[in-house]
Design an enzyme around this catalytic site. Structure first.
Site, short mmCIF file in Angstrom:
data_model
loop_
_atom_site.label_atom_id
_atom_site.label_comp_id
_atom_site.label_asym_id
_atom_site.label_seq_id
_atom_site.Cartn_x
_atom_site.Cartn_y
_atom_site.Cartn_z
N ASP A 168 -4.84 -4.08 3.54
CA ASP A 168 -3.75 -3.19 3.15
C ASP A 168 -3.16 -2.61 4.43
OD1 ASP A 168 -2.03 -1.54 1.69
OD2 ASP A 168 -3.56 -0.09 1.13
N ARG A 171 1.01 -6.86 -11.82
CA ARG A 171 1.13 -5.41 -12.05
C ARG A 171 1.80 -5.19 -13.40
NH1 ARG A 171 1.21 -1.84 -7.81
NH2 ARG A 171 1.17 -0.30 -9.49
N GLN A 221 -3.33 -1.09 -9.48
CA GLN A 221 -3.25 -2.22 -8.55
C GLN A 221 -4.47 -3.12 -8.70
OE1 GLN A 221 -0.79 -3.03 -6.12
NE2 GLN A 221 -1.99 -4.91 -6.22
N HIS A 264 -6.07 3.81 -6.51
CA HIS A 264 -4.91 3.07 -7.02
C HIS A 264 -5.39 2.09 -8.09
CE1 HIS A 264 -0.97 1.56 -7.29
NE2 HIS A 264 -0.84 0.92 -6.15
N ARG A 299 2.60 9.09 -9.81
CA ARG A 299 2.18 8.75 -8.43
C ARG A 299 2.33 10.02 -7.62
NH1 ARG A 299 3.89 3.75 -4.62
NH2 ARG A 299 2.27 2.88 -5.96
N CYS A 327 -1.93 -5.60 -1.53
CA CYS A 327 -1.20 -4.95 -2.64
C CYS A 327 0.29 -4.87 -2.37
CB CYS A 327 -1.78 -3.57 -2.91
SG CYS A 327 -1.56 -2.40 -1.56
N1 CP Z 1 1.44 -1.96 -4.46
C1 CP Z 1 2.19 -0.93 -4.82
O1 CP Z 1 1.75 0.01 -5.51
O2 CP Z 1 3.48 -1.01 -4.41
P1 CP Z 1 4.60 0.12 -4.49
O3 CP Z 1 4.20 1.21 -3.52
O4 CP Z 1 5.86 -0.56 -4.11
O5 CP Z 1 4.64 0.66 -5.89
N1 NVA Z 2 -2.60 2.42 0.85
C1 NVA Z 2 -1.19 2.37 0.57
C2 NVA Z 2 -0.93 1.64 -0.71
C3 NVA Z 2 0.50 1.48 -1.07
C4 NVA Z 2 0.71 0.77 -2.39
C5 NVA Z 2 -0.62 3.76 0.51
O1 NVA Z 2 -1.24 4.65 -0.10
O2 NVA Z 2 0.43 4.00 1.12
#
Ligand code: CP
Ligand code: NVA
Length: 308
Positions: free
Chosen positions: A225, A294, A137, A134, A107, A266
Site C-alpha cells: 500500500d 469493491r 477493501q 479498512h 470514511r 488497494c
Molecule cells: N482503495 C480505496 O479505498 O480507494 P479510495 O481511497 O479511492 O476510496
Molecule cells: N492506507 C491508505 C489507504 C487508502 C485507500 C490511506 O489510509 O490513505
C-alpha cells in the site's frame, strides 16, 4: 443492529456468506451495462448516506453505483459540508441522520468517530476506512483472491511496507478466514501488536520478518500500500520513504514468491514507489479486479447490514 465496523467484529459465517453473495451477484450481472439495475432490487425504497471526511475515488463510486444497481438511492456528503467537526457531536449527527436514512457509510479519521456514530445511530453503520482499518477493501481482496486461486484458508499472505490501516484489516481477516500472514517492513512502522496477537490466538501463523526476500518465500499473495497514508503528516514523507524503500515490490522481490503468487494493492498507488509499474501491470497483478470487486463485496455488506 448489524453494523459493519471491522472484519474481526463480524462472525466468520457472516463474512463467508457475504463473500459468496458478492460472487453470486457479480455472476448474475454477467457483464450487463453498469448503469442497468440488478434483477432483484433489495434496496428499493432505501436511502443511503455516504459520508467522506477524506478523499476517495473507489469507495465513493463503488458504494454509489452499488446502491443504485440494487434499487436504492444515495446522498454523498463531504465532512466539511456537514456540521461534523463544527461543534455538533457525532452522537447528535448519528441520531439526526437516522431519522432520514436507512444506512450510513462513513470514511473518517479517528476510529472513535466511527464507533460513536455506530453507538448512537438507529440504522446500520459501515466503516469506509478510518486511520485504523479498512474492512470493505479486504472483503473485496478476499473475494478477488478466491476468484483466482480458490479458498484463501491456509494460504500465505505477505504484506510488504507500512503496518497501516489496510494491513490491520488483513490481520483481522487472517484470523477470521484462516490464512497465514507475514509482515515485512521496518520496525518503526510495525503494525499494532494487538492485531497480530488476536489473529494468532485464532490459530493463524502470523510472523514479522525484516528481510523482504525471505518474507515472500512461499507467498501465495504479496500485498502493499502507499507509504504515506491520508492521515500521515506530509512532513513524515521523506523519513517514511527512506525506511520503506527496501520493501518496494518489484520483479526481483516477486521472484522469491511462488511463481503463481498474486500481487494486490488497494490503490491509489504511487507507481515506482511502493510497487513498480512492471509489477502493477504484470502477470501477478490483480489490482483492477480488486477495485471492481469493491462494488460487488460492498453490495453484499449492505444487504447483510439491512437484512435484505
Ligand atoms: N482503495 C480505496 O479505498 O480507494 P479510495 O481511497 O479511492 O476510496
Ligand atoms: N492506507 C491508505 C489507504 C487508502 C485507500 C490511506 O489510509 O490513505
Amino acid at each position: 443492529m448489524k453494523h459493519f465496523l471491522d472484519i474481526n467484529k463480524t462472525a466468520p459465517d457472516d463474512l463467508r456468506a457475504m463473500i459468496d453473495s458478492a460472487a453470486a451477484m457479480k455472476t448474475a450481472r454477467n457483464g450487463r451495462p453498469k448503469g442497468t439495475p440488478d434483477d432483484t432490487q433489495p434496496l428499493s425504497g432505501h436511502m443511503v448516506a455516504l459520508i467522506f471526511e477524506k478523499p476517495s475515488t473507489r469507495t465513493r463510486v463503488s458504494f454509489d453505483v452499488g446502491v443504485r444497481q440494487m434499487g436504492g438511492q444515495t446522498m454523498v456528503l463531504s465532512g466539511s459540508d456537514m456540521q461534523l467537526g463544527h461543534g455538533e457531536t457525532i452522537a447528535d449527527t448519528a441520531r439526526v441522520l437516522s431519522r432520514y436514512v436507512d444506512l450510513i457509510m462513513i470514511r473518517t479519521f479517528e476510529e472513535a468517530t466511527l464507533l460513536e456514530m455506530a453507538e448512537y445511530a438507529d440504522v446500520p453503520v459501515i466503516n469506509g476506512l478510518t486511520n485504523r482499518s479498512h474492512p470493505c477493501q479486504i472483503m473485496a481482496d478476499i473475494m478477488t483472491f478466491e476468484e483466482h486461486r480458490g479458498s484463501i484458508a491456509g494460504k500465505k499472505v505477505v504484506w510488504a511496507g507500512d503496518g497501516n490501516n489496510v494491513f490491520a484489516s488483513f490481520a483481522h481477516a487472517a484470523g477470521q478466514f484462516g490464512f497465514d500472514l507475514t509482515f515485512t517492513g521496518p520496525e518503526t512502522l510495525d503494525p499494532e501488536k494487538g492485531f497480530l496477537d488476536e489473529a494468532r490466538a485464532k490459530g493463524s501463523k502470523i510472523e514479522i520478518e525484516r528481510n523482504p526476500q525471505k518474507a515472500v518465500e512461499g507467498a501465495d499473495l504479496v500485498v502493499t500500500d502507499t507509504w504515506v497514508s491520508m492521515h500521515d503528516s506530509p512532513s513524515s514523507r521523506e523519513r517514511r520513504h527512506n525506511q520503506l524503500r527496501p520493501y518496494q515490490v518489484n520483479q526481483e522481490l516477486m521472484s522469491h514468491a511462488r511463481t503463481d503468487a498474486l500481487f494486490m494493492h488497494c490503490l491509489p498507488a504511487h507507481r515506482d514507489e511502493e510497487a513498480t509499474s512492471a509489477i502493477m501491470d504484470g502477470p501477478h497483478s490483480v489490482i483492477f479486479d480488486e477495485a471492481e470487486n469493491r462494488l460487488h463485496a460492498q453490495k453484499a455488506v449492505m444487504r447483510w447490514c439491512l437484512g435484505v
